[in-house]
Design a protein around this motif. Structure first.
Motif, mmCIF file in Angstrom:
data_model
loop_
_atom_site.group_PDB
_atom_site.id
_atom_site.type_symbol
_atom_site.label_atom_id
_atom_site.label_comp_id
_atom_site.label_asym_id
_atom_site.label_seq_id
_atom_site.Cartn_x
_atom_site.Cartn_y
_atom_site.Cartn_z
ATOM 1 N N VAL A 97 0.853 -1.196 0.000
ATOM 2 C CA VAL A 97 0.000 0.000 0.000
ATOM 3 C C VAL A 97 0.881 1.234 0.000
ATOM 4 O O VAL A 97 1.705 1.421 0.901
ATOM 5 N N SER A 98 0.722 2.075 -1.022
ATOM 6 C CA SER A 98 1.448 3.340 -1.099
ATOM 7 C C SER A 98 0.509 4.456 -0.644
ATOM 8 O O SER A 98 -0.636 4.536 -1.107
ATOM 9 N N PHE A 99 0.986 5.305 0.253
ATOM 10 C CA PHE A 99 0.160 6.382 0.792
ATOM 11 C C PHE A 99 0.522 7.705 0.129
ATOM 12 O O PHE A 99 1.700 8.042 -0.017
ATOM 13 N N PHE A 100 -0.507 8.443 -0.258
ATOM 14 C CA PHE A 100 -0.321 9.701 -0.966
ATOM 15 C C PHE A 100 -0.994 10.841 -0.188
ATOM 16 O O PHE A 100 -2.220 10.989 -0.230
ATOM 17 N N PRO A 101 -0.214 11.642 0.552
ATOM 18 C CA PRO A 101 -0.789 12.807 1.225
ATOM 19 C C PRO A 101 -1.066 13.906 0.201
ATOM 20 O O PRO A 101 -0.169 14.309 -0.545
ATOM 21 N N ILE A 102 -2.298 14.378 0.134
ATOM 22 C CA ILE A 102 -2.678 15.419 -0.814
ATOM 23 C C ILE A 102 -2.780 16.749 -0.057
ATOM 24 O O ILE A 102 -3.647 16.899 0.812
ATOM 25 N N PRO A 103 -1.903 17.697 -0.343
ATOM 26 C CA PRO A 103 -1.984 18.995 0.354
ATOM 27 C C PRO A 103 -3.333 19.663 0.114
ATOM 28 O O PRO A 103 -3.897 19.563 -0.975
ATOM 29 N N VAL A 104 -3.848 20.323 1.138
ATOM 30 C CA VAL A 104 -5.152 20.986 1.032
ATOM 31 C C VAL A 104 -5.206 21.906 -0.178
ATOM 32 O O VAL A 104 -6.197 21.936 -0.909
ATOM 33 N N GLU A 105 -4.109 22.638 -0.433
ATOM 34 C CA GLU A 105 -4.111 23.599 -1.530
ATOM 35 C C GLU A 105 -4.125 22.937 -2.914
ATOM 36 O O GLU A 105 -4.390 23.591 -3.922
ATOM 37 N N HIS A 106 -3.831 21.625 -2.970
ATOM 38 C CA HIS A 106 -3.848 20.904 -4.249
ATOM 39 C C HIS A 106 -5.114 20.084 -4.442
ATOM 40 O O HIS A 106 -5.266 19.408 -5.457
ATOM 41 N N ASN A 107 -6.004 20.139 -3.485
ATOM 42 C CA ASN A 107 -7.181 19.273 -3.478
ATOM 43 C C ASN A 107 -8.076 19.470 -4.698
ATOM 44 O O ASN A 107 -8.739 18.541 -5.150
ATOM 45 N N HIS A 108 -8.106 20.689 -5.239
ATOM 46 C CA HIS A 108 -8.951 20.984 -6.397
ATOM 47 C C HIS A 108 -8.125 21.424 -7.615
ATOM 48 O O HIS A 108 -8.692 21.912 -8.586
ATOM 49 N N ASP A 109 -6.809 21.253 -7.557
ATOM 50 C CA ASP A 109 -5.932 21.680 -8.644
ATOM 51 C C ASP A 109 -5.959 20.643 -9.771
ATOM 52 O O ASP A 109 -5.300 19.600 -9.696
ATOM 53 N N GLU A 110 -6.724 20.928 -10.812
ATOM 54 C CA GLU A 110 -6.956 19.935 -11.873
ATOM 55 C C GLU A 110 -5.673 19.523 -12.585
ATOM 56 O O GLU A 110 -5.520 18.354 -12.970
ATOM 57 N N GLU A 111 -4.760 20.455 -12.808
ATOM 58 C CA GLU A 111 -3.528 20.118 -13.519
ATOM 59 C C GLU A 111 -2.617 19.222 -12.680
ATOM 60 O O GLU A 111 -2.011 18.294 -13.202
ATOM 61 N N LYS A 112 -2.547 19.497 -11.387
ATOM 62 C CA LYS A 112 -1.731 18.646 -10.513
ATOM 63 C C LYS A 112 -2.351 17.252 -10.395
ATOM 64 O O LYS A 112 -1.643 16.243 -10.342
ATOM 65 N N ILE A 113 -3.677 17.194 -10.353
ATOM 66 C CA ILE A 113 -4.350 15.896 -10.259
ATOM 67 C C ILE A 113 -4.206 15.127 -11.568
ATOM 68 O O ILE A 113 -4.059 13.900 -11.582
ATOM 69 N N LEU A 114 -4.203 15.844 -12.701
ATOM 70 C CA LEU A 114 -3.961 15.198 -14.000
ATOM 71 C C LEU A 114 -2.568 14.572 -14.018
ATOM 72 O O LEU A 114 -2.398 13.422 -14.469
ATOM 73 N N LYS A 115 -1.590 15.300 -13.535
ATOM 74 C CA LYS A 115 -0.221 14.774 -13.476
ATOM 75 C C LYS A 115 -0.151 13.572 -12.535
ATOM 76 O O LYS A 115 0.558 12.589 -12.809
ATOM 77 N N PHE A 116 -0.882 13.647 -11.441
ATOM 78 C CA PHE A 116 -0.943 12.527 -10.493
ATOM 79 C C PHE A 116 -1.479 11.276 -11.194
ATOM 80 O O PHE A 116 -0.919 10.187 -11.054
ATOM 81 N N ALA A 117 -2.571 11.431 -11.956
ATOM 82 C CA ALA A 117 -3.186 10.299 -12.653
ATOM 83 C C ALA A 117 -2.246 9.723 -13.710
ATOM 84 O O ALA A 117 -2.242 8.508 -13.955
ATOM 85 N N GLN A 118 -1.455 10.568 -14.336
ATOM 86 C CA GLN A 118 -0.494 10.102 -15.345
ATOM 87 C C GLN A 118 0.675 9.359 -14.708
ATOM 88 O O GLN A 118 1.209 8.412 -15.288
ATOM 89 N N THR A 119 1.042 9.775 -13.507
ATOM 90 C CA THR A 119 2.257 9.254 -12.873
ATOM 91 C C THR A 119 2.042 7.942 -12.135
ATOM 92 O O THR A 119 2.887 7.047 -12.178
ATOM 93 N N TYR A 120 0.889 7.832 -11.453
ATOM 94 C CA TYR A 120 0.683 6.686 -10.577
ATOM 95 C C TYR A 120 -0.429 5.773 -11.088
ATOM 96 O O TYR A 120 -1.559 6.211 -11.286
ATOM 97 N N GLN A 121 -0.065 4.509 -11.330
ATOM 98 C CA GLN A 121 -1.047 3.487 -11.705
ATOM 99 C C GLN A 121 -1.006 2.373 -10.653
ATOM 100 O O GLN A 121 0.057 1.843 -10.351
ATOM 101 N N MET A 122 -2.170 2.069 -10.117
ATOM 102 C CA MET A 122 -2.280 1.056 -9.070
ATOM 103 C C MET A 122 -3.326 0.018 -9.463
ATOM 104 O O MET A 122 -4.170 0.265 -10.329
ATOM 105 N N ASP A 123 -3.290 -1.137 -8.797
ATOM 106 C CA ASP A 123 -4.328 -2.148 -9.028
ATOM 107 C C ASP A 123 -5.665 -1.685 -8.464
ATOM 108 O O ASP A 123 -6.722 -2.091 -8.949
ATOM 109 N N GLY A 124 -5.625 -0.857 -7.443
ATOM 110 C CA GLY A 124 -6.840 -0.329 -6.849
ATOM 111 C C GLY A 124 -6.510 0.849 -5.958
ATOM 112 O O GLY A 124 -5.364 1.020 -5.533
ATOM 113 N N TRP A 125 -7.519 1.665 -5.683
ATOM 114 C CA TRP A 125 -7.320 2.882 -4.910
ATOM 115 C C TRP A 125 -8.321 2.990 -3.760
ATOM 116 O O TRP A 125 -9.459 2.533 -3.885
ATOM 117 N N VAL A 126 -7.885 3.630 -2.690
ATOM 118 C CA VAL A 126 -8.788 4.131 -1.656
ATOM 119 C C VAL A 126 -8.631 5.643 -1.678
ATOM 120 O O VAL A 126 -7.522 6.157 -1.537
#
Length: 343
Positions: A97-126
Motif C-alpha cells: 500500500v502506497s500512501f499519498f498525502p494530498i496537500p489541502v491547496e492541491h485538493n482541487h488543482d486539476e492540472e496537478k491531479i492530472l499529473k498525479f493520474a499520469q504518474t501513478y497506476q495502481m491495481d486499486g485505490w482508496v
C-alpha cells in the motif's frame, strides 16, 4: 465438504460457471448467477479462505491510499494512521500500500491531479471522495480506464463502495443537541469551512430540515463561510463580526471545523456572551481539552479509524478474493462526545 463440483451438478451448469459466479470472474447470465448462489447456500458451501489467501499472495497487488494533509485537515490523520496499521497486515498477502498525502491547496488543482493520474497506476485505490471526483475527471481527459476505487469520508461516482457517515443525519443530530441545550429556543450562527463541500452543505441542510420539521422556536441568524487559508486572527474577526451583527445568537454551530484550533478563536469571541459551541469530529487533542474545559459544549464523531481500515479491507477482498462488497454504503456511526465522556 461441499465443492464447486457438487454445486455444478445440482445447478446443472459447468464447474467453470460456478467458479466465475463464486469468485466474481467473467460474465454469467443473471439467471445462472441466481441459480448457482441458491444451490451454494442450500448446500452450505464455505469458501476455502486458506486457498484464496495463498492465491492472493501470488498476485502481488499494489494499492494506493489518498488522504488530505494540512492544518485544516487533522481528521485525516486518524484515518491515515489506522490505514497504515492495516496496510502492515496486508504485507503477508503480498500487498503493498502506497500512501499519498494530498496537500489541502492541491485538493482541487486539476492540472496537478492530472499529473498525479499520469504518474501513478495502481491495481486499486482508496480515495476520499473530493479528490476522487477530480481524479475521475483526469482519467476521462486521459482516456484511461477507471480502476477499482473505494471511497471514504465523501462519496463519489464509479466506486465499488463508500465508507463514511450520513452527513444530513449528522446535521440533524447537531440540531437535536442544540434543542436539548436551549429548551428548543436557540438562535444559531453557523460557521463552516468550504462552502461548496458536500459535508458542509449536507450538514447545514440536515440542521435546517430538523428545525423546520421539529423546532419552530429555533432559528438560524446567519451562515458564515471560512476559507482554508484563514489564520486564527482572520477567523476571530469574522466570528466577531457575525456576533456583532447578530447579538441574539446563543449557539454557534461549527458545521465543518477544518483546523480545530479555530475553536479557540471562536471561543474567545463567544465566552463573554456565554455562547455555546457545537462541532464535529474528535481529531485533535486540543479539541479534547476544550471539551474538558467546557469551551466546546459537544462534538459529533464519525469513526475515522473505521474509514481507514474498512475501506482498505473492502478493496483487498474485492481484488484478492473476487468478493464484491455486500453493501453499497458502509455507514459509520455518529457518536456524541461531551465533557463527561472524553479522555
Amino acid at each position: 465438504m461441499v465443492t464447486i463440483v457438487d454445486i455444478a451438478k445440482r445447478a446443472g451448469v459447468s464447474r467453470g460457471t460456478v467458479d466465475r459466479v463464486l469468485h466474481n470472474r467473467g460474465k454469467v447470465s443473471p439467471e445462472k448467477v441466481e441459480l448457482v448462489k441458491y444451490y451454494a447456500e442450500q448446500l452450505g458451501y464455505k469458501p476455502n479462505l486458506a486457498a484464496q489467501g495463498l492465491a492472493a499472495r501470488k498476485k502481488q497487488f499494489q494499492f494506493g491510499f489518498c488522504y488530505l494533509q494540512g492544518k485544516t485537515a487533522p481528521f485525516f490523520e486518524k484515518v491515515y494512521n489506522e490505514a497504515r496499521k492495516y496496510a502492515k497486515e496486508l504485507t503477508q498477502y503480498g500487498v503493498k500500500v502506497s500512501f499519498f498525502p494530498i496537500p489541502v491547496e492541491h485538493n482541487h488543482d486539476e492540472e496537478k491531479i492530472l499529473k498525479f493520474a499520469q504518474t501513478y497506476q495502481m491495481d486499486g485505490w482508496v480515495m476520499y471522495g473530493t479528490f476522487g471526483m477530480h481524479y475521475l475527471k483526469a482519467l476521462e481527459r486521459l482516456g484511461a480506464e477507471v480502476p477499482p476505487i473505494v471511497a471514504y469520508n465523501l462519496d463519489m461516482k464509479k466506486r465499488i463502495a463508500f465508507v463514511g457517515c450520513d452527513y444530513v443525519q449528522s446535521g440533524r443530530l447537531a440540531c437535536g443537541m442544540v434543542a436539548l441545550m436551549t429548551n428548543q429556543s436557540a438562535t444559531v450562527g453557523i460557521v463552516t469551512y468550504y462552502e461548496k463541500n458536500t459535508a458542509s452543505q449536507d450538514r447545514i441542510f440536515g440542521f435546517k430540515q430538523e428545525i423546520e420539521e421539529h423546532y419552530p422556536g429555533m432559528k438560524i441568524a446567519e451562515i458564515s463561510y471560512l476559507e482554508w487559508y484563514m489564520d486564527q486572527f482572520d477567523v476571530f474577526l469574522q466570528v466577531k463580526g457575525l456576533l456583532e451583527r447578530n447579538p441574539q445568537i446563543d449557539v454557534i454551530y461549527l458545521a465543518n471545523p477544518g483546523d480545530y484550533s479555530i475553536c479557540k478563536a471562536i471561543s474567545k469571541v463567544a465566552e463573554k456572551r456565554h455562547v455555546k459551541i457545537i462541532t464535529h469530529d474528535l481529531a485533535s487533542q486540543e479539541l479534547v481539552e476544550m471539551i474538558k474545559a467546557g469551551e466546546i459544549a459537544a462534538t459529533i464523531g464519525q469513526e475515522p479509524e473505521r474509514q481507514g481500515r474498512e475501506s482498505l479491507e473492502i478493496l483487498f477482498n474485492y481484488l484478492a478474493y473476487g468478493k464484491s462488497p455486500e453493501k453499497d454504503w458502509y455507514k459509520t456511526e455518529l457518536s456524541i462526545y461531551i465533557q463527561q465522556n472524553v479522555e
